[in-house]
Design a protein around this motif. Structure first.
Motif, PDB file in Angstrom:
ATOM      1  N   ARG A 159      -0.758   2.722  10.148  1.00  0.00           N
ATOM      2  CA  ARG A 159      -1.478   2.806   8.765  1.00  0.00           C
ATOM      3  C   ARG A 159      -1.385   1.911   7.705  1.00  0.00           C
ATOM      4  N   TRP A 160      -0.809   0.662   8.158  1.00  0.00           N
ATOM      5  CA  TRP A 160      -0.757  -0.406   7.337  1.00  0.00           C
ATOM      6  C   TRP A 160      -1.659  -1.486   7.504  1.00  0.00           C
ATOM      7  N   VAL A 161      -1.890  -2.323   6.448  1.00  0.00           N
ATOM      8  CA  VAL A 161      -2.272  -3.729   6.678  1.00  0.00           C
ATOM      9  C   VAL A 161      -1.199  -4.707   6.495  1.00  0.00           C
ATOM     10  N   LYS A 162      -0.830  -5.568   7.449  1.00  0.00           N
ATOM     11  CA  LYS A 162       0.396  -6.316   7.226  1.00  0.00           C
ATOM     12  C   LYS A 162      -0.055  -7.751   7.212  1.00  0.00           C
ATOM     13  N   VAL A 163       0.648  -8.186   5.879  1.00  0.00           N
ATOM     14  CA  VAL A 163      -0.172  -9.411   5.656  1.00  0.00           C
ATOM     15  C   VAL A 163       1.457 -10.400   5.724  1.00  0.00           C
ATOM     16  N   THR A 164       1.183 -11.616   6.292  1.00  0.00           N
ATOM     17  CA  THR A 164       2.541 -12.239   6.433  1.00  0.00           C
ATOM     18  C   THR A 164       2.044 -13.791   6.184  1.00  0.00           C
ATOM     19  N   VAL A 165       3.161 -14.266   4.950  1.00  0.00           N
ATOM     20  CA  VAL A 165       2.747 -15.485   4.501  1.00  0.00           C
ATOM     21  C   VAL A 165       4.372 -16.412   5.224  1.00  0.00           C
ATOM     22  N   LYS A 166       4.110 -17.353   5.990  1.00  0.00           N
ATOM     23  CA  LYS A 166       5.323 -17.948   6.480  1.00  0.00           C
ATOM     24  C   LYS A 166       5.319 -19.524   6.146  1.00  0.00           C
ATOM     25  N   ASP A 167       6.310 -19.930   5.798  1.00  0.00           N
ATOM     26  CA  ASP A 167       6.360 -21.370   5.191  1.00  0.00           C
ATOM     27  C   ASP A 167       7.615 -22.106   6.128  1.00  0.00           C
ATOM     28  N   GLU A 207       3.467   0.157  -6.757  1.00  0.00           N
ATOM     29  CA  GLU A 207       2.377   0.877  -7.412  1.00  0.00           C
ATOM     30  C   GLU A 207       1.312   1.315  -6.317  1.00  0.00           C
ATOM     31  N   TYR A 208       1.202   0.677  -5.207  1.00  0.00           N
ATOM     32  CA  TYR A 208       0.221   0.953  -4.142  1.00  0.00           C
ATOM     33  C   TYR A 208       0.978   1.652  -2.866  1.00  0.00           C
ATOM     34  N   ALA A 209       2.235   2.087  -3.106  1.00  0.00           N
ATOM     35  CA  ALA A 209       3.315   2.577  -2.144  1.00  0.00           C
ATOM     36  C   ALA A 209       3.144   1.802  -0.775  1.00  0.00           C
ATOM     37  N   GLY A 210       3.311   0.460  -1.037  1.00  0.00           N
ATOM     38  CA  GLY A 210       3.460  -0.305  -0.025  1.00  0.00           C
ATOM     39  C   GLY A 210       4.865  -0.856   0.229  1.00  0.00           C
ATOM     40  N   ARG A 211       5.246  -2.013   0.891  1.00  0.00           N
ATOM     41  CA  ARG A 211       6.517  -2.702   1.106  1.00  0.00           C
ATOM     42  C   ARG A 211       6.543  -3.896   1.339  1.00  0.00           C
ATOM     43  N   ILE A 212       7.484  -4.786   1.105  1.00  0.00           N
ATOM     44  CA  ILE A 212       7.749  -6.173   1.302  1.00  0.00           C
ATOM     45  C   ILE A 212       9.075  -6.421   1.987  1.00  0.00           C
ATOM     46  N   THR A 213       9.110  -7.234   3.071  1.00  0.00           N
ATOM     47  CA  THR A 213      10.190  -7.647   3.545  1.00  0.00           C
ATOM     48  C   THR A 213      10.104  -9.325   3.749  1.00  0.00           C
ATOM     49  N   VAL A 214      11.633  -9.759   3.646  1.00  0.00           N
ATOM     50  CA  VAL A 214      11.933 -11.248   3.701  1.00  0.00           C
ATOM     51  C   VAL A 214      12.503 -11.733   4.628  1.00  0.00           C
ATOM     52  N   LEU A 257     -10.390  -4.831   7.522  1.00  0.00           N
ATOM     53  CA  LEU A 257      -9.193  -4.041   7.543  1.00  0.00           C
ATOM     54  C   LEU A 257      -9.278  -3.838   5.917  1.00  0.00           C
ATOM     55  N   PHE A 258      -9.049  -2.829   5.304  1.00  0.00           N
ATOM     56  CA  PHE A 258      -9.173  -2.392   3.857  1.00  0.00           C
ATOM     57  C   PHE A 258      -8.064  -1.759   3.053  1.00  0.00           C
ATOM     58  N   VAL A 259      -7.833  -2.094   1.960  1.00  0.00           N
ATOM     59  CA  VAL A 259      -6.915  -1.191   0.858  1.00  0.00           C
ATOM     60  C   VAL A 259      -7.804  -0.654  -0.284  1.00  0.00           C
ATOM     61  N   LYS A 260      -7.315   0.282  -0.789  1.00  0.00           N
ATOM     62  CA  LYS A 260      -7.838   0.602  -1.800  1.00  0.00           C
ATOM     63  C   LYS A 260      -7.075   0.181  -3.169  1.00  0.00           C
ATOM     64  N   ALA A 261      -7.665  -0.426  -3.983  1.00  0.00           N
ATOM     65  CA  ALA A 261      -6.839  -1.059  -4.852  1.00  0.00           C
ATOM     66  C   ALA A 261      -7.644  -1.899  -5.851  1.00  0.00           C
ATOM     67  N   PRO A 295      -0.899  -0.006   2.279  1.00  0.00           N
ATOM     68  CA  PRO A 295      -1.556   1.397   3.043  1.00  0.00           C
ATOM     69  C   PRO A 295      -3.028   1.155   3.347  1.00  0.00           C
ATOM     70  N   ARG A 296      -3.644   1.216   4.606  1.00  0.00           N
ATOM     71  CA  ARG A 296      -4.774   0.915   4.903  1.00  0.00           C
ATOM     72  C   ARG A 296      -5.845   2.452   4.673  1.00  0.00           C
ATOM     73  N   VAL A 297      -6.939   1.887   4.186  1.00  0.00           N
ATOM     74  CA  VAL A 297      -7.649   2.896   4.346  1.00  0.00           C
ATOM     75  C   VAL A 297      -8.825   2.582   5.495  1.00  0.00           C
ATOM     76  N   MET A 298      -9.629   3.715   5.942  1.00  0.00           N
ATOM     77  CA  MET A 298     -10.470   3.517   6.946  1.00  0.00           C
ATOM     78  C   MET A 298     -11.826   2.996   6.617  1.00  0.00           C
ATOM     79  N   SER A 299     -12.386   2.365   7.240  1.00  0.00           N
ATOM     80  CA  SER A 299     -13.831   1.967   6.689  1.00  0.00           C
ATOM     81  C   SER A 299     -14.723   2.954   6.328  1.00  0.00           C
ATOM     82  N   GLY A 300     -14.660   3.999   6.583  1.00  0.00           N
ATOM     83  CA  GLY A 300     -15.659   5.115   6.103  1.00  0.00           C
ATOM     84  C   GLY A 300     -15.001   5.756   4.970  1.00  0.00           C
TER      85      GLY A 300
END
Ligand code: ADP
Length: 262
Positions: free
Chosen positions: A182-190, A234-241, A143-147, A256-261
Motif C-alpha cells: 500500500r506504499w509508494v516507495k522512493v529511494t535516494v541512494k548516494d 503528516e502523511y502517515a508515511g515513514r523514512i528509513t536510512v 503511482l499516486f499519493v494524496k498530498a 501511502p499510495r492512492v489508487m488511480s481511481g
C-alpha cells in the motif's frame, strides 16, 4: 503533578469531603523546555552569521584595509555568502513553523510521484554538473499519493540536495520509485561520505549537522531533514536510512499510495 483541592460543605456547614484535581504537568513542562531550547538554538544560529557580517563590515569601514582591494573583495564576498546562509535559515525556520502550526492550509491533490521526482531532479542538473555527479533514475509511473505537491517536492528536494552535497566529486546518485504494497516507495541512494552510527541516530534532530573532515566546508542549516520528517509524518508515511561511513547512504521514504481511481 499539580493538585487543586477544594472542600465540599454540607447543609449545616460540616465538611463532607474534598475534591482534588490532579494534573500531570510533566508533559507541559517538557514541551515548554523543548520550546525554549529551540528558541535558544535559533538565536544562536542567527547570531553567528550576523556577527561575521558585522565584523567584515566593520573592518571595511574602519579603513584598516587601505588599498588592499583583494581583501576588501574577499570580505564583501564572505558577507554576501553569510546573508545567503541567513536567508536559507529563515526559509527553513518558516517551514518548520508551518509544519508545527495546526492552522496550515494544504492543497491536497493526487500527485504522480515519478513525474514530480523527474521534475525535481531537473532543477538540480546544474549542481550535479558542477561536481560531475551522475544520476540514474528507475521510476515506475502512474503511482499516486494524496498530498500537497509542494510538501512532497520539499521532501524530494531535500533528499536530492543532500545526495549531491554529501557526495564525492564524480559520485553518483540512484533514485527509484516503486510500488510496495500500500506504499509508494522512493529511494535516494548516494555514493557519498556516509555517516557513523552515532550521526545516523541524530540525523532528524533540529540543527544537527555531522562534524567531520568531510563536512567541514559544506554549508547548511541542519533543519532540512527535521522538516522532511515532519512532512512524512503528516502523511502517515515513514523514512528509513541505511548508511556506511565513507561509502554512502540510502534514504527510503514510504508514502501511502492512492489508487488511480480514488
Ligand atoms: P543540512 O544539510 O542543512 O546540514 P539536513 O537536516 O538536511 O541539514 O541534514 C543534517 C545532517 O545530516 C547533515 O549536516 C549531514 O551531516 C547529514 N546528512 C544528511 N544527508 C546526508 C547524506 N546523504 N550523506 C551523508 N550525510 C548526510
Amino acid at each position: 503533578v499539580m493538585a487543586n483541592t477544594a472542600p465540599i460543605f454540607g447543609e449545616n456547614g460540616q465538611c463532607l469531603g474534598v475534591v482534588s484535581v490532579l494534573r500531570d504537568i510533566t508533559e507541559m513542562k517538557q514541551l515548554e523546555q523543548s520550546k525554549s531550547r529551540f528558541v535558544n538554538m535559533v538565536a544562536h544560529e542567527l547570531k553567528a552569521p550576523l556577527a561575521a557580517i558585522h565584523s567584515y563590515l566593520k573592518m571595511i569601514l574602519d579603513n584598516t584595509l587601505g588599498d588592499d582591494i583583494v581583501t576588501y573583495n574577499t570580505y564583501m564576498k564572505r558577507s554576501l555568502e553569510r546573508t545567503e546562509a541567513l536567508t536559507e535559515l529563515i526559509n527553513d525556520l518558516m517551514n518548520i513553523f508551518r509544519m508545527d502550526s495546526k492552522a496550515v492550509k494544504r492543497n491536497l491533490e493526487k500527485v504522480e510521484v515519478a513525474d514530480l521526482l523527474e521534475n525535481t531532479v531537473d532543477l538540480f542538473k546544474p549542481q550535479m554538473e558542477e561536481r560531475e555527479i551522475s544520476v540514474n533514475l528507475a521510476l515506475k509511473h502512474e503511482l499516486f499519493v494524496k498530498a500537497d505537491p509542494e510538501e512532497i517536492r520539499r521532501v524530494f528536494t531535500n533528499l536530492i540536495s543532500n545526495a549531491i552535497k554529501y557526495n564525492k566529486y564524480e559520485g553518483s546518485i540512484h533514485i527509484s520509485c516503486v510500488e510496495d504494497g500500500r506504499w509508494v516507495k522512493v529511494t535516494v541512494k548516494d555514493t557519498g561520505i556516509g555517516m557513523t552510527a552515532d550521526e545516523k541516530d541524530r540525523l532528524f534532530q533540529e540543527f544537527f549537522r555531522a562534524k567531520n573532515k568531510f563536512t567541514r566546508d559544506i554549508t547548511g542549516t541542519g533543519l532540512g531533514l527535521a522538516i522532511l520528517k515532519k512532512i512524512v509524518d503528516e502523511y502517515a508515511g515513514r523514512i528509513t536510512v541505511e548508511t556506511e561511513y565513507g561509502k554512502g547512504s540510502t534514504f527510503t521514504v514510504y508514502l501511502p499510495r492512492v489508487m488511480s481511481g480514488e
